[in-house]
Scaffold this motif. Structure first.
Motif, short mmCIF file in Angstrom:
data_model
loop_
_atom_site.label_atom_id
_atom_site.label_comp_id
_atom_site.label_asym_id
_atom_site.label_seq_id
_atom_site.Cartn_x
_atom_site.Cartn_y
_atom_site.Cartn_z
N VAL A 13 0.85 -1.20 0.00
CA VAL A 13 0.00 0.00 0.00
C VAL A 13 0.88 1.24 0.00
O VAL A 13 0.68 2.17 -0.80
N ASP A 14 1.85 1.28 0.93
CA ASP A 14 2.74 2.45 1.00
C ASP A 14 3.52 2.62 -0.30
O ASP A 14 3.71 3.74 -0.79
N VAL A 26 -5.65 2.31 -2.77
CA VAL A 26 -6.92 2.36 -2.05
C VAL A 26 -7.67 1.04 -2.20
O VAL A 26 -8.25 0.52 -1.23
N ALA A 27 -7.65 0.47 -3.39
CA ALA A 27 -8.34 -0.81 -3.61
C ALA A 27 -7.74 -1.90 -2.73
O ALA A 27 -8.47 -2.69 -2.12
N LEU A 28 -6.41 -1.94 -2.66
CA LEU A 28 -5.76 -2.95 -1.82
C LEU A 28 -6.05 -2.68 -0.34
O LEU A 28 -6.38 -3.61 0.41
N LEU A 29 -5.96 -1.43 0.05
CA LEU A 29 -6.20 -1.09 1.45
C LEU A 29 -7.65 -1.39 1.83
O LEU A 29 -7.92 -1.91 2.92
N ASP A 30 -8.56 -1.11 0.93
CA ASP A 30 -9.96 -1.42 1.17
C ASP A 30 -10.14 -2.92 1.40
O ASP A 30 -10.92 -3.35 2.27
N ALA A 31 -9.41 -3.71 0.64
CA ALA A 31 -9.55 -5.17 0.74
C ALA A 31 -8.98 -5.73 2.04
O ALA A 31 -9.49 -6.72 2.57
N ILE A 32 -7.93 -5.11 2.57
CA ILE A 32 -7.27 -5.68 3.75
C ILE A 32 -7.71 -5.01 5.04
O ILE A 32 -7.32 -5.45 6.14
N THR A 33 -8.52 -3.95 4.96
CA THR A 33 -8.94 -3.24 6.17
C THR A 33 -9.95 -4.05 6.96
O THR A 33 -10.97 -4.50 6.42
N ASP A 34 -9.65 -4.22 8.23
CA ASP A 34 -10.61 -4.80 9.17
C ASP A 34 -11.40 -3.64 9.76
O ASP A 34 -10.89 -2.90 10.60
#
Length: 290
Positions: A13-14, A26-34
């Motif tokens: 992400v970074d 953002v797409a990756l972060l959206d997928a891994i966000t709890d």
């Protein structure tokens, strides 16, 4: 995938953000966000807000608040404040207060102070102090002193000596930064009397900077009897005696140090007196007024 492209999701992400590939990040972060974890959601909403997707960040917080995520209202208020939406942030903090969120009244009071709504902030700080929330004591000191009400700030400092659990370091530093040295010294002394031994060094340094050398030495001598602070205190004591050229006292203290620590620490005391030791000296001591 490029050779230097990270495989760990959080690192990726970074990396994507550094490459300017915001949508992918953002797409990756959206997928891994709890979304049940406040820290995870804060990261996601920060990224959204910082990259022009503020409305999406707002929607995330609204959903979290409805879902009952602890701390969500405060983080939402912080995000609004960071974006300069100060009235909305105040409203969000008030909603958190109405919902009974822990710490919300403190958050609201500090927000009001930051945005210059000082009358409201002062009233809430005083209410919190009276209600047993001493954490806001430094905030009220700063508000009064920075509003030109220095005498009131000092009077508050005196009253705070009788209040338990006040953060004495923060109160002392607030006074010190505003040139109210005597009030700072009294805050540090009160903290020491309450058992906050980490204040020895700060108090001794401040006394020395005011050329109250004997008082600074007395503080350090007391600190050498504190099991948690004595090694640091011996070094600082050696440094200060050396800077002041007080050789006879240094010899006396070396003998006392040998008796307390079986002699093994004496070379460190002597070294501190001769050269000044990074850990043992005081920041700025050599520049203290003569």
């Amino acid at each position: 995938m490029c050779g230097d492209e990270p495989t760990d999701d959080e690192e990726r992400v970074d990396w994507l953000l550094e490459q300017g590939r915001v949508d992918e990040a953002v797409a990756l972060l959206d997928a891994i966000t709890d979304r049940g974890l406040l820290g995870d959601l804060t990261w996601l909403t920060d990224v959204l807000a910082e990259h022009g997707r503020f409305d999406e960040a707002v929607a995330e917080w609204h959903r979290a608040i409805v879902a009952g995520l602890a701390g969500a209202r405060g983080r939402y208020a912080d995000m609004l404040a960071g974006a300069g939406r100060t009235d909305e942030a105040a409203a969000a903090w008030r909603a958190a207060v109405a919902a009974g969120d822990p710490g919300a009244r403190v958050g609201l009071s500090r927000h009001l102070a930051r945005v210059g709504r000082l009358t409201e902030a002062e009233s809430l700080f005083r209410e919190l102090l009276a209600g047993g929330v001493p954490a806001v004591a430094p905030d009220l000191v700063v508000l009064l002193a920075d509003s030109g009400r220095r005498d009131e700030a000092v009077a508050l400092g005196r009253a705070l000596r009788q209040v338990p659990d006040v953060p004495r370091w923060e109160v002392g530093r607030a006074f010190e930064k505003r040139g109210l040295v005597d009030a700072a010294i009294e805050s540090y002394r009160t903290g020491l009397a309450e058992g906050a031994s980490h204040l020895y060094a700060r108090l001794a340094q401040l006394l020395y900077q005011q050329r109250r050398v004997d008082e600074a030495l007395a503080v350090l001598r007391t600190a050498t009897e504190d099991r948690d602070m004595r090694y640091q205190a011996w070094r600082k004591l050696g440094y200060l005696l050396g800077v002041e050229g007080r050789a006879a006292e240094l010899n006396t203290e070396a003998r006392r140090c040998a008796g307390q620590l079986d002699g093994w620490f004496v070379p460190f005391l002597v070294a501190a007196s001769k050269r000044g030791w990074h850990d043992g000296g005081f920041c700025g001591c050599a520049e203290a007024p003569a």
